[in-house]
Design a protein around this motif. Sequence first.
Motif, PDB file in Angstrom:
ATOM      1  N   UNK A  99       0.837  -1.203   0.000  1.00 60.42           N
ATOM      2  CA  UNK A  99       0.000   0.000   0.000  1.00 60.42           C
ATOM      3  C   UNK A  99       0.868   1.247   0.000  1.00 60.42           C
ATOM      4  N   UNK A 100       1.918   1.215   0.805  1.00 61.91           N
ATOM      5  CA  UNK A 100       2.834   2.350   0.887  1.00 61.91           C
ATOM      6  C   UNK A 100       3.503   2.612  -0.464  1.00 61.91           C
ATOM      7  N   UNK A 101       3.961   1.557  -1.119  1.00 64.90           N
ATOM      8  CA  UNK A 101       4.625   1.714  -2.411  1.00 64.90           C
ATOM      9  C   UNK A 101       3.634   2.170  -3.491  1.00 64.90           C
ATOM     10  N   UNK A 102       2.383   1.728  -3.414  1.00 69.33           N
ATOM     11  CA  UNK A 102       1.361   2.173  -4.366  1.00 69.33           C
ATOM     12  C   UNK A 102       1.064   3.656  -4.180  1.00 69.33           C
ATOM     13  N   UNK A 103       1.175   4.126  -2.957  1.00 76.86           N
ATOM     14  CA  UNK A 103       0.926   5.544  -2.650  1.00 76.86           C
ATOM     15  C   UNK A 103       2.132   6.408  -3.024  1.00 76.86           C
ATOM     16  N   UNK A 104       3.328   5.867  -2.942  1.00 76.51           N
ATOM     17  CA  UNK A 104       4.561   6.607  -3.212  1.00 76.51           C
ATOM     18  C   UNK A 104       5.262   5.985  -4.424  1.00 76.51           C
TER      19      UNK A 104
END
Length: 184
Positions: A99-104
């Motif tokens: 989720x973090x990588x999808x957001x950033x």
Amino acid sequence: ITPIQFHVEISTKKAVLLLDGIDEAISINPWLPLSIKQFAETYKENVQIIVSSRTSGSYLNDIPFFTVTLLPFTKSQRDIFIENWFRDSDKEQIVRIQTHLAKHLELAEIITNPLLTTTICVLAEKDIELPNSEIRLYDSRLKLLTGFYDNVKKIDQRTITPQYLLEQLAQKLAFYLHSKNRRE
């Protein structure tokens, strides 16, 4: 002691010698390329030699082996690496990282190798805030390597050298290398 890793596997036909991390050992063992070449010539019928190294350094031309360069992770390969890191024991952390990588997306684009992917997995594993930029990723990696997070998380220290001294040393080394226009 050099950082080079040796692994030998002997079968009925041929032994396999794996020399891992030549790039890390070459500075204090400049004789390695010639020795590897001579060893390969002497035992060419009995030993298969595999050498791993980063792709920088003129010494690579001195080892006459077939060269293979690994490509960066694809998104799918990176996700599999993360899933394997947690071995399905902590699905929450897997989802947290993905989720973090999808957001950033800028960050996701540079996390394409085992070292950087390991960094983000260790940060998640230790419940440390995940970085949101490339500079924060490298800052977090430095903090991991210098023991900063060990102190924060009250983990037994793995080194007796204070974190701030290790960070100062890293900065001085980086400046020295930069001023000499060198990467190693």
